[in-house]
Design a protein around this motif. Structure first.
Motif, PDB file in Angstrom:
ATOM      1  N   GLU A   1       0.770  -1.289  -0.214  1.00 58.23           N
ATOM      2  CA  GLU A   1       0.395   0.024   0.040  1.00 58.23           C
ATOM      3  C   GLU A   1       0.617   1.398  -0.267  1.00 58.23           C
ATOM      4  O   GLU A   1       0.076   1.913   0.234  1.00 58.23           O
ATOM      5  CB  GLU A   1      -0.867  -0.264   0.713  1.00 58.23           C
ATOM      6  N   GLN A   2       2.144   1.253  -0.035  1.00 60.65           N
ATOM      7  CA  GLN A   2       3.308   1.752  -0.116  1.00 60.65           C
ATOM      8  C   GLN A   2       4.094   2.419  -1.223  1.00 60.65           C
ATOM      9  O   GLN A   2       4.142   1.643  -1.923  1.00 60.65           O
ATOM     10  CB  GLN A   2       3.763   2.341   1.436  1.00 60.65           C
ATOM     11  N   LYS A   3       4.629   3.610  -1.151  1.00 59.88           N
ATOM     12  CA  LYS A   3       5.573   4.234  -2.764  1.00 59.88           C
ATOM     13  C   LYS A   3       6.405   2.894  -2.706  1.00 59.88           C
ATOM     14  O   LYS A   3       6.880   2.183  -3.723  1.00 59.88           O
ATOM     15  CB  LYS A   3       5.842   5.475  -2.462  1.00 59.88           C
ATOM     16  N   GLU A   4       7.276   2.064  -0.869  1.00 55.87           N
ATOM     17  CA  GLU A   4       8.235   1.249  -1.155  1.00 55.87           C
ATOM     18  C   GLU A   4       7.647   0.809   0.048  1.00 55.87           C
ATOM     19  O   GLU A   4       7.090   0.996   0.691  1.00 55.87           O
ATOM     20  CB  GLU A   4       9.791   2.076  -0.689  1.00 55.87           C
ATOM     21  N   GLU A   5       8.411  -0.444  -0.479  1.00 57.01           N
ATOM     22  CA  GLU A   5       8.578  -1.639   0.990  1.00 57.01           C
ATOM     23  C   GLU A   5       9.773  -1.890   1.390  1.00 57.01           C
ATOM     24  O   GLU A   5      10.806  -1.593   1.001  1.00 57.01           O
ATOM     25  CB  GLU A   5       8.192  -3.317   0.554  1.00 57.01           C
ATOM     26  N   LYS A   6       9.831  -2.774   2.747  1.00 54.49           N
ATOM     27  CA  LYS A   6      11.740  -3.270   3.748  1.00 54.49           C
ATOM     28  C   LYS A   6      12.119  -3.623   2.300  1.00 54.49           C
ATOM     29  O   LYS A   6      11.768  -4.509   1.344  1.00 54.49           O
ATOM     30  CB  LYS A   6      10.998  -3.696   4.344  1.00 54.49           C
ATOM     31  N   PRO A   7      13.180  -3.276   1.473  1.00 50.70           N
ATOM     32  CA  PRO A   7      14.475  -2.662   3.060  1.00 50.70           C
ATOM     33  C   PRO A   7      14.378  -0.666   2.987  1.00 50.70           C
ATOM     34  O   PRO A   7      15.206  -0.283   3.206  1.00 50.70           O
ATOM     35  CB  PRO A   7      16.373  -3.209   2.865  1.00 50.70           C
ATOM     36  N   ALA A   8      13.727  -0.391   2.274  1.00 52.79           N
ATOM     37  CA  ALA A   8      13.472   1.239   1.411  1.00 52.79           C
ATOM     38  C   ALA A   8      13.466   1.794   2.652  1.00 52.79           C
ATOM     39  O   ALA A   8      12.554   1.489   4.483  1.00 52.79           O
ATOM     40  CB  ALA A   8      12.626   1.466   0.348  1.00 52.79           C
ATOM     41  N   PRO A   9      14.190   2.944   2.857  1.00 52.88           N
ATOM     42  CA  PRO A   9      14.013   3.587   4.656  1.00 52.88           C
ATOM     43  C   PRO A   9      12.874   4.483   4.516  1.00 52.88           C
ATOM     44  O   PRO A   9      12.272   4.687   6.331  1.00 52.88           O
ATOM     45  CB  PRO A   9      15.059   4.639   4.502  1.00 52.88           C
ATOM     46  N   SER A  10      12.066   4.613   3.584  1.00 52.89           N
ATOM     47  CA  SER A  10      11.003   5.667   3.382  1.00 52.89           C
ATOM     48  C   SER A  10       9.557   4.832   4.392  1.00 52.89           C
ATOM     49  O   SER A  10       9.460   5.540   5.174  1.00 52.89           O
ATOM     50  CB  SER A  10      10.823   5.864   2.303  1.00 52.89           C
ATOM     51  N   ILE A  11       9.449   3.702   3.911  1.00 56.17           N
ATOM     52  CA  ILE A  11       9.049   2.918   4.984  1.00 56.17           C
ATOM     53  C   ILE A  11       8.200   2.836   6.672  1.00 56.17           C
ATOM     54  O   ILE A  11       7.321   3.190   7.192  1.00 56.17           O
ATOM     55  CB  ILE A  11       7.886   1.328   3.911  1.00 56.17           C
ATOM     56  N   PHE A  12       9.942   2.747   6.984  1.00 56.85           N
ATOM     57  CA  PHE A  12      10.097   3.112   8.427  1.00 56.85           C
ATOM     58  C   PHE A  12      10.273   4.191   8.516  1.00 56.85           C
ATOM     59  O   PHE A  12       9.123   4.713   9.568  1.00 56.85           O
ATOM     60  CB  PHE A  12      11.745   2.652   8.363  1.00 56.85           C
ATOM     61  N   HIS A  13       9.971   5.256   8.068  1.00 59.81           N
ATOM     62  CA  HIS A  13      10.100   6.763   8.117  1.00 59.81           C
ATOM     63  C   HIS A  13       8.624   6.892   8.618  1.00 59.81           C
ATOM     64  O   HIS A  13       8.159   8.085   9.258  1.00 59.81           O
ATOM     65  CB  HIS A  13      11.015   7.648   7.395  1.00 59.81           C
ATOM     66  N   TYR A  14       7.902   6.479   7.993  1.00 55.08           N
ATOM     67  CA  TYR A  14       6.275   7.253   7.329  1.00 55.08           C
ATOM     68  C   TYR A  14       6.332   6.041   8.631  1.00 55.08           C
ATOM     69  O   TYR A  14       5.096   6.549   9.750  1.00 55.08           O
ATOM     70  CB  TYR A  14       6.218   5.547   6.394  1.00 55.08           C
TER      71      TYR A  14
END
Length: 265
Positions: free
Chosen positions: A166-179
């Motif tokens: 449901e997000q623009k990027e999945e793990k391991p991208a930092p963006s989903i963790f910061h979200y």
């Protein structure tokens, strides 16, 4: 009540909180017999046991190597194709989409029935949530993961649930963790990631600058490539509270040392 320095714990879902791999195997092999794919292939479609098992083995292998692009194909069509290919590779002849779809839905239904959040895991989450905020962070197709979450009824144990699909990027991208951090109103340095995948959970936590990563390694075997390196390793998800306590002791010891140093100045 809270832990010094740790305000949130992120949990992976598949093969961390719930044993998805075992549920998939049980969907193929175990009772109730009316829901067995192998049994259905034998009794209803008159395949021999060897052929039925070969088809299921091929599907399991395809699932392990699966690459899904939701922009190109929905997960249902992709997985029906796995069964269709496996049947054709084993039996030959014309492709049988109807039989493939029947097998897929039988497997999917049974797998979801076998997906459970163990009672002791529920208890651990309930206790942890008294001290920190909890978030479920899972990669994968939106529909598939939401069905699993619903099946194992884990929603009440978390402050938030984030599905990679449901997000623009999945793990391991930092963006989903910061979200996830933004959702809970915490900083990355206040969060711990717990998961079974070095490539997505541990590498992702490191990429995002989280306080700590905890690798669930049920077999406790050391991989040939030990990169990335997790901060902690556990063999059972139930070992997590002890790890968090260990982190707490380290923080308290450092606070004590800092206090003594400032007193001596």
């Amino acid at each position: 009540m809270g832990l010094h320095g740790v305000k949130a714990v992120f949990f992976d879902l598949d093969n961390t909180l719930v044993d998805t791999a075992a549920a998939g195997r049980r969907a193929i092999e175990e009772p109730p017999r009316a829901l067995q794919v192998i049994s259905a292939l034998q009794s209803k479609h008159h395949y021999g046991e060897g052929a039925a098992r070969a088809i299921c083995d091929k599907v399991q292998a395809k699932l392990l190597k699966e690459c899904h692009d939701p922009a190109k194909m929905c997960i249902t069509d992709l997985r029906i194709s796995h069964w269709e290919e496996a049947i054709q590779e084993t039996i030959g002849g014309e492709a049988n989409r109807d039989l493939a779809a029947e097998c897929y839905y039988l497997w999917k239904t049974t797998r979801l029935q076998h997906l459970t959040l163990a009672e002791d895991t529920r208890g651990m989450l309930t206790e942890l949530r008294k001290a920190v905020r909890l978030l479920l962070l899972t990669n994968g197709d939106r529909q598939t993961q939401r069905e699993k979450i619903e099946a194992c009824a884990c929603q009440p144990y978390f402050d938030a649930i984030v599905v990679g699909g449901e997000q623009k990027e999945e793990k391991p991208a930092p963006s989903i963790f910061h979200y996830c951090c933004d959702l809970l109103g915490v900083q990355p340095a206040e969060c711990v990631m717990v998961g079974d995948s070095l490539d997505t959970d541990i590498q992702g936590g490191l990429n995002a600058g989280l306080k700590a990563t905890v690798w669930l390694n049920k077999t406790m075997t050391t991989p040939v490539d030990t990169s990335p390196v997790p901060h902690y390793i556990i063999s059972s998800i139930l070992d997590l509270p002890a790890v968090l306590q260990k982190m707490e002791h380290k923080v308290n010891a450092k606070l004590g040392t800092d206090h003594m140093a400032s007193s001596n100045e």
